[in-house]
Scaffold this motif. Structure first.
Motif, PDB file in Angstrom:
ATOM      1  N   LEU A 133       5.293  -5.167  30.085  1.00 19.57           N
ATOM      2  CA  LEU A 133       5.329  -5.183  28.617  1.00 19.57           C
ATOM      3  C   LEU A 133       3.933  -5.393  28.028  1.00 19.57           C
ATOM      4  CD1 LEU A 133       8.581  -7.257  28.027  1.00 19.57           C
ATOM      5  CD2 LEU A 133       8.255  -4.815  27.611  1.00 19.57           C
ATOM      6  N   LYS A 134       3.150  -6.278  28.644  1.00 19.90           N
ATOM      7  CA  LYS A 134       1.788  -6.500  28.162  1.00 19.90           C
ATOM      8  C   LYS A 134       0.933  -5.250  28.341  1.00 19.90           C
ATOM      9  CE  LYS A 134      -0.570 -10.087  28.831  1.00 19.90           C
ATOM     10  NZ  LYS A 134      -1.278 -11.195  29.434  1.00 19.90           N
ATOM     11  N   SER A 135       1.122  -4.536  29.438  1.00 20.52           N
ATOM     12  CA  SER A 135       0.346  -3.313  29.662  1.00 20.52           C
ATOM     13  C   SER A 135       0.739  -2.211  28.686  1.00 20.52           C
ATOM     14  CB  SER A 135       0.503  -2.821  31.103  1.00 20.52           C
ATOM     15  OG  SER A 135       1.810  -2.335  31.320  1.00 20.52           O
ATOM     16  N   GLU A 136       1.950  -2.303  28.131  1.00 19.50           N
ATOM     17  CA  GLU A 136       2.408  -1.347  27.114  1.00 19.50           C
ATOM     18  C   GLU A 136       1.876  -1.701  25.728  1.00 19.50           C
ATOM     19  OE1 GLU A 136       4.532   1.454  27.411  1.00 19.50           O
ATOM     20  OE2 GLU A 136       4.111   1.223  29.546  1.00 19.50           O
ATOM     21  N   TYR A 138       7.113  -8.902  32.563  1.00 16.55           N
ATOM     22  CA  TYR A 138       6.170  -9.426  31.574  1.00 16.55           C
ATOM     23  C   TYR A 138       4.856  -8.644  31.608  1.00 16.55           C
ATOM     24  CZ  TYR A 138       2.939 -12.712  29.345  1.00 16.55           C
ATOM     25  OH  TYR A 138       1.983 -13.274  28.539  1.00 16.55           O
ATOM     26  N   GLU A 139       4.335  -8.420  32.796  1.00 14.01           N
ATOM     27  CA  GLU A 139       3.078  -7.672  32.935  1.00 14.01           C
ATOM     28  C   GLU A 139       3.240  -6.229  32.448  1.00 14.01           C
ATOM     29  OE1 GLU A 139       0.165  -8.910  33.574  1.00 14.01           O
ATOM     30  OE2 GLU A 139       0.930 -10.907  34.033  1.00 14.01           O
ATOM     31  N   ALA A 169       6.388 -10.333  24.518  1.00 17.83           N
ATOM     32  CA  ALA A 169       6.772 -10.073  25.906  1.00 17.83           C
ATOM     33  C   ALA A 169       7.584 -11.237  26.471  1.00 17.83           C
ATOM     34  CB  ALA A 169       5.528  -9.821  26.752  1.00 17.83           C
ATOM     35  N   LYS A 182       2.328  -4.846  24.155  1.00 20.54           N
ATOM     36  CA  LYS A 182       3.079  -5.899  23.474  1.00 20.54           C
ATOM     37  C   LYS A 182       2.260  -7.190  23.470  1.00 20.54           C
ATOM     38  CE  LYS A 182       6.857  -3.459  22.993  1.00 20.54           C
ATOM     39  NZ  LYS A 182       7.196  -2.905  21.719  1.00 20.54           N
ATOM     40  N   LEU A 183       2.409  -7.946  22.409  1.00 21.15           N
ATOM     41  CA  LEU A 183       1.765  -9.251  22.328  1.00 21.15           C
ATOM     42  C   LEU A 183       2.417 -10.187  23.352  1.00 21.15           C
ATOM     43  CD1 LEU A 183       1.589  -9.645  18.450  1.00 21.15           C
ATOM     44  CD2 LEU A 183      -0.277  -9.087  20.010  1.00 21.15           C
ATOM     45  N   PRO A 184       1.664 -11.163  23.866  1.00 19.09           N
ATOM     46  CA  PRO A 184       2.230 -12.065  24.877  1.00 19.09           C
ATOM     47  C   PRO A 184       3.518 -12.762  24.439  1.00 19.09           C
ATOM     48  CG  PRO A 184      -0.138 -12.328  24.798  1.00 19.09           C
ATOM     49  CD  PRO A 184       0.230 -11.409  23.667  1.00 19.09           C
ATOM     50  N   LYS A 185       3.564 -13.226  23.200  1.00 22.48           N
ATOM     51  CA  LYS A 185       4.768 -13.922  22.738  1.00 22.48           C
ATOM     52  C   LYS A 185       5.953 -12.964  22.640  1.00 22.48           C
ATOM     53  CE  LYS A 185       6.245 -17.340  19.392  1.00 22.48           C
ATOM     54  NZ  LYS A 185       5.855 -18.129  18.230  1.00 22.48           N
TER      55      LYS A 185
END
Length: 148
Positions: free
Chosen positions: A111-114, A108-109, A121, A116-119
């Motif tokens: 994807l967020k660092s890439e 998850y982290e 991810a 991506k929006l939280p939802k």
């Protein structure tokens, strides 16, 4: 509260009595973040779990991104279709799993660092979870960090 406890007890007893339900529940709940609610939901709503490949199971649950394109027009990929009850329970389970499961927390982290929006991810993590659960049931293996 009393009715919920009574029904939960009845479901627990029914699962204990049927050997393949008991085995599947033990495998599913071995994953940190997957509790009885998600395990029982998957048992009742998704009997195909453990029998399909990763693309089919993700599409059946409704967490696979679908293209929306026509000719030269390119739309966004979105999840759609599938079994919404499973998706709803999985969303809540994933919120818990991101907190307590280091594999999904790290994914998850990442994807967020890439960007991506939280939802988005969370949905990607849900897809990864259903694929891992499908593989675990197919191979009849308990959770290992290397599995994911």
């Amino acid at each position: 509260e009393t009715q919920i406890k009574t029904i939960t007890k009845q479901i627990d007893e029914a699962v204990i009595q049927v050997k393949h339900w008991r085995t599947k529940t033990e495998i599913l709940t071995s994953v940190p973040g997957v509790g009885k609610v998600l395990a029982y939901t998957l048992l009742s709503e998704l009997p195909e779990l453990g029998k399909l490949n990763r693309k089919e199971i993700a599409a059946l649950v409704g967490v696979a991104p679908m293209n929306r394109e026509s000719g030269t027009w390119n739309g966004k990929r979105r999840i759609r279709g599938g079994r919404h009850r499973i998706r709803t329970v999985m969303f809540m389970a994933m919120l818990s799993s991101i907190q307590c499961n280091p594999v999904f927390k790290r994914f998850y982290e990442h994807l967020k660092s890439e960007g991506k929006l939280p939802k988005v991810a969370i949905i990607a993590c849900m897809r990864k979870l259903i694929v891992v659960l499908n593989t675990m049931l197919k191979n009849e293996e308990l959770w290992r960090h290397k599995t994911a």
